[in-house]
Design a protein around this motif. Sequence first.
Motif, PDB file in Angstrom:
ATOM      1  N   ALA A  55      32.230  42.855  34.035  1.00  0.00           N
ATOM      2  CA  ALA A  55      31.220  43.099  33.000  1.00  0.00           C
ATOM      3  C   ALA A  55      31.185  41.991  31.950  1.00  0.00           C
ATOM      4  CB  ALA A  55      31.475  44.449  32.337  1.00  0.00           C
ATOM      5  N   CYS A  56      32.296  41.314  31.727  1.00  0.00           N
ATOM      6  CA  CYS A  56      32.344  40.234  30.729  1.00  0.00           C
ATOM      7  C   CYS A  56      33.466  39.262  31.094  1.00  0.00           C
ATOM      8  CB  CYS A  56      32.538  40.789  29.320  1.00  0.00           C
ATOM      9  SG  CYS A  56      33.928  41.944  29.165  1.00  0.00           S
ATOM     10  N   PRO A  57      33.314  38.541  32.196  1.00  0.00           N
ATOM     11  CA  PRO A  57      34.412  37.689  32.674  1.00  0.00           C
ATOM     12  C   PRO A  57      34.790  36.564  31.724  1.00  0.00           C
ATOM     13  CG  PRO A  57      32.391  37.247  33.879  1.00  0.00           C
ATOM     14  CD  PRO A  57      32.133  38.480  33.062  1.00  0.00           C
ATOM     15  N   HIS A  58      33.836  36.131  30.886  1.00  0.00           N
ATOM     16  CA  HIS A  58      34.119  35.030  29.965  1.00  0.00           C
ATOM     17  C   HIS A  58      34.143  35.519  28.517  1.00  0.00           C
ATOM     18  CE1 HIS A  58      32.480  32.130  33.256  1.00  0.00           C
ATOM     19  NE2 HIS A  58      33.692  32.571  33.521  1.00  0.00           N
ATOM     20  N   ALA A  59      34.676  36.729  28.316  1.00  0.00           N
ATOM     21  CA  ALA A  59      34.876  37.233  26.961  1.00  0.00           C
ATOM     22  C   ALA A  59      35.905  36.363  26.243  1.00  0.00           C
ATOM     23  CB  ALA A  59      35.353  38.689  27.009  1.00  0.00           C
ATOM     24  N   LYS A  60      36.041  36.556  24.943  1.00  0.00           N
ATOM     25  CA  LYS A  60      36.989  35.750  24.165  1.00  0.00           C
ATOM     26  C   LYS A  60      38.409  35.876  24.725  1.00  0.00           C
ATOM     27  CE  LYS A  60      34.394  36.143  19.820  1.00  0.00           C
ATOM     28  NZ  LYS A  60      34.421  36.704  18.446  1.00  0.00           N
ATOM     29  N   ALA A  61      38.792  37.088  25.094  1.00  0.00           N
ATOM     30  CA  ALA A  61      40.118  37.325  25.675  1.00  0.00           C
ATOM     31  C   ALA A  61      40.032  37.241  27.191  1.00  0.00           C
ATOM     32  CB  ALA A  61      40.646  38.701  25.267  1.00  0.00           C
ATOM     33  N   VAL A  62      40.908  36.462  27.804  1.00  0.00           N
ATOM     34  CA  VAL A  62      40.879  36.334  29.259  1.00  0.00           C
ATOM     35  C   VAL A  62      41.453  37.598  29.887  1.00  0.00           C
ATOM     36  CG1 VAL A  62      41.193  33.847  29.008  1.00  0.00           C
ATOM     37  CG2 VAL A  62      43.167  35.285  29.576  1.00  0.00           C
ATOM     38  N   PRO A  63      41.054  37.918  31.132  1.00  0.00           N
ATOM     39  CA  PRO A  63      41.583  39.118  31.783  1.00  0.00           C
ATOM     40  C   PRO A  63      43.039  38.957  32.186  1.00  0.00           C
ATOM     41  CG  PRO A  63      40.129  37.925  33.266  1.00  0.00           C
ATOM     42  CD  PRO A  63      40.021  37.255  31.942  1.00  0.00           C
ATOM     43  N   GLY A  64      43.837  39.922  31.777  1.00  0.00           N
ATOM     44  CA  GLY A  64      45.242  39.961  32.157  1.00  0.00           C
ATOM     45  C   GLY A  64      45.609  41.372  32.562  1.00  0.00           C
ATOM     46  N   VAL A  65      46.796  41.545  33.137  1.00  0.00           N
ATOM     47  CA  VAL A  65      47.168  42.859  33.645  1.00  0.00           C
ATOM     48  C   VAL A  65      48.681  42.983  33.744  1.00  0.00           C
ATOM     49  CG1 VAL A  65      46.990  42.070  36.046  1.00  0.00           C
ATOM     50  CG2 VAL A  65      46.799  44.517  35.547  1.00  0.00           C
ATOM     51  N   ARG A  66      49.162  44.183  33.429  1.00  0.00           N
ATOM     52  CA  ARG A  66      50.536  44.523  33.811  1.00  0.00           C
ATOM     53  C   ARG A  66      50.447  45.342  35.088  1.00  0.00           C
ATOM     54  NH1 ARG A  66      55.038  47.488  30.095  1.00  0.00           N
ATOM     55  NH2 ARG A  66      53.441  49.108  29.892  1.00  0.00           N
ATOM     56  N   VAL A  67      50.927  44.754  36.185  1.00  0.00           N
ATOM     57  CA  VAL A  67      50.896  45.443  37.465  1.00  0.00           C
ATOM     58  C   VAL A  67      52.008  46.492  37.505  1.00  0.00           C
ATOM     59  CG1 VAL A  67      49.879  43.459  38.653  1.00  0.00           C
ATOM     60  CG2 VAL A  67      52.367  43.692  38.543  1.00  0.00           C
ATOM     61  N   ALA A  68      52.026  47.275  38.574  1.00  0.00           N
ATOM     62  CA  ALA A  68      53.025  48.339  38.669  1.00  0.00           C
ATOM     63  C   ALA A  68      54.408  47.801  39.018  1.00  0.00           C
ATOM     64  CB  ALA A  68      52.586  49.372  39.706  1.00  0.00           C
ATOM     65  N   TYR A  69      54.446  46.775  39.875  1.00  0.00           N
ATOM     66  CA  TYR A  69      55.725  46.217  40.302  1.00  0.00           C
ATOM     67  C   TYR A  69      55.468  44.894  41.020  1.00  0.00           C
ATOM     68  CZ  TYR A  69      54.109  49.017  44.277  1.00  0.00           C
ATOM     69  OH  TYR A  69      53.331  49.600  45.253  1.00  0.00           O
ATOM     70  N   ALA A  70      56.557  44.198  41.337  1.00  0.00           N
ATOM     71  CA  ALA A  70      56.438  42.871  41.970  1.00  0.00           C
ATOM     72  C   ALA A  70      56.132  43.038  43.445  1.00  0.00           C
ATOM     73  CB  ALA A  70      57.728  42.078  41.771  1.00  0.00           C
ATOM     74  N   ASP A  71      54.849  43.225  43.750  1.00  0.00           N
ATOM     75  CA  ASP A  71      54.432  43.602  45.096  1.00  0.00           C
ATOM     76  C   ASP A  71      53.234  42.760  45.522  1.00  0.00           C
ATOM     77  OD1 ASP A  71      54.113  45.782  47.343  1.00  0.00           O
ATOM     78  OD2 ASP A  71      52.168  45.705  46.361  1.00  0.00           O
ATOM     79  N   GLU A  72      53.172  42.405  46.792  1.00  0.00           N
ATOM     80  CA  GLU A  72      52.083  41.575  47.298  1.00  0.00           C
ATOM     81  C   GLU A  72      50.726  42.219  47.048  1.00  0.00           C
ATOM     82  OE1 GLU A  72      50.618  39.431  51.463  1.00  0.00           O
ATOM     83  OE2 GLU A  72      52.421  40.686  51.442  1.00  0.00           O
ATOM     84  N   ARG A  73      50.598  43.500  47.364  1.00  0.00           N
ATOM     85  CA  ARG A  73      49.308  44.177  47.196  1.00  0.00           C
ATOM     86  C   ARG A  73      48.892  44.199  45.727  1.00  0.00           C
ATOM     87  NH1 ARG A  73      46.872  48.949  45.833  1.00  0.00           N
ATOM     88  NH2 ARG A  73      45.095  49.568  47.128  1.00  0.00           N
ATOM     89  N   GLU A  74      49.800  44.573  44.851  1.00  0.00           N
ATOM     90  CA  GLU A  74      49.474  44.687  43.437  1.00  0.00           C
ATOM     91  C   GLU A  74      49.031  43.337  42.857  1.00  0.00           C
ATOM     92  OE1 GLU A  74      49.857  47.462  40.888  1.00  0.00           O
ATOM     93  OE2 GLU A  74      49.211  48.238  42.823  1.00  0.00           O
ATOM     94  N   ILE A  75      49.835  42.333  43.081  1.00  0.00           N
ATOM     95  CA  ILE A  75      49.588  41.054  42.427  1.00  0.00           C
ATOM     96  C   ILE A  75      48.388  40.338  43.035  1.00  0.00           C
ATOM     97  CG2 ILE A  75      50.581  38.801  41.889  1.00  0.00           C
ATOM     98  CD1 ILE A  75      53.328  40.186  41.827  1.00  0.00           C
ATOM     99  N   GLN A  76      48.238  40.384  44.357  1.00  0.00           N
ATOM    100  CA  GLN A  76      47.091  39.714  44.960  1.00  0.00           C
ATOM    101  C   GLN A  76      45.788  40.423  44.620  1.00  0.00           C
ATOM    102  OE1 GLN A  76      48.678  36.873  48.452  1.00  0.00           O
ATOM    103  NE2 GLN A  76      47.723  38.755  49.143  1.00  0.00           N
ATOM    104  N   HIS A  77      45.803  41.756  44.478  1.00  0.00           N
ATOM    105  CA  HIS A  77      44.612  42.447  43.980  1.00  0.00           C
ATOM    106  C   HIS A  77      44.252  41.928  42.593  1.00  0.00           C
ATOM    107  CE1 HIS A  77      44.708  45.249  47.313  1.00  0.00           C
ATOM    108  NE2 HIS A  77      43.717  45.949  46.802  1.00  0.00           N
ATOM    109  N   ALA A  78      45.250  41.790  41.736  1.00  0.00           N
ATOM    110  CA  ALA A  78      45.009  41.317  40.374  1.00  0.00           C
ATOM    111  C   ALA A  78      44.455  39.902  40.371  1.00  0.00           C
ATOM    112  CB  ALA A  78      46.302  41.383  39.570  1.00  0.00           C
TER     113      ALA A  78
END
Length: 345
Positions: A144-167
């Motif tokens: 909805a706003c990929p170039h907002a002032k704040a860049v998109p970041g995330v705390r994933v659930a754990y150090a996992d291929e699926r979680e991090i690559q989705h992010a």
Amino acid sequence: MNYGIPVMALTAAVGVALSQPPKPNADPYANNPDAGKTQFPLAAPAGKDSGAITKALPGGVNQGMIEESKWKYGPAFNPPPDAKIWNPVKLKMMRGEKVTGGTFFSSSDPSTYCAMANAGYDFIWTEMQHDSRDWENVAKMWQACPHAKAVPGVRVAYADEREIQHAMDAGALVIVIPTVRTVEEGTAARDWTYFPPLGKRSQGGGQAFSPDFWGSVPGGYRNTINDNVVLIEMIETIGGVANAREIAAIPGVDAVFAASGDLANFSGYKQGDPDYERLINAVHDAALATGKRLCGPFAWRDRPDFTCFQNGSEVVAIGRGVAAELGPLKDTQAKPEVGPYAPKK
């Protein structure tokens, strides 16, 4: 004249030559009738074993048996020599400046996300460890706003291929990994965050590659994202503190986060207790020893050497904003004598 014997001898010689295996350094595709006639001139001959597992093609850098541990990575995805950092959070971290992340905890509404992302933070800490939303919701919010002032970041659930690559495929520029206890966990988080040769992220596409996100950045997304993504690993347990220096030293880790709440949860001591403060100081020392940034809650913005902070959630931010806007008019609602708004007896 009798030509029979020479002809027979020549035929026999040709037969012997054709039955000989090619010399080790010979072009394995020299006898490929399709070579040079298709868009795949180096393709294996139809119906034949090319021997590629042990034989290099002409001009190949990697000789001998194909082995991952010995593979010399090629230059196809090198960033341009004059490539500049385009992630503003990475830029601030490199300069040693203070970075703030606003926590987007419970909402999945894109308009609420965009309001938060344009409120003044450096990045948005989209919560995926403790919230029940899914990656489809997150992708739509970021879209909805990929170039907002704040860049998109995330705390994933754990150090996992699926979680991090989705992010990453959804467009994250800041990855926060919770509860990192060991070097192995910290390395796995690094591996799925970064493309080769530093990591193991596969190139699967996603909106991160689109022009609406990072597809048009100078140098190209694939070639420059390894230099622009920010990886923060959270130290939240006693084991994590014991291994904090080794975790912080992992190549690709930009910062370690001294988790204020969970270091109390896992230690049994609260902020201000000597045993609690010792744990925080150990994480501090790990960051200094490895030259990495040190993160913590926004309440620690004046604590020595902390330059990266997690701020409150969207609910808390709304409350703070309204309080600042209304001042003494906050919570001055009328109190009817009857009905649901009447004072409770």
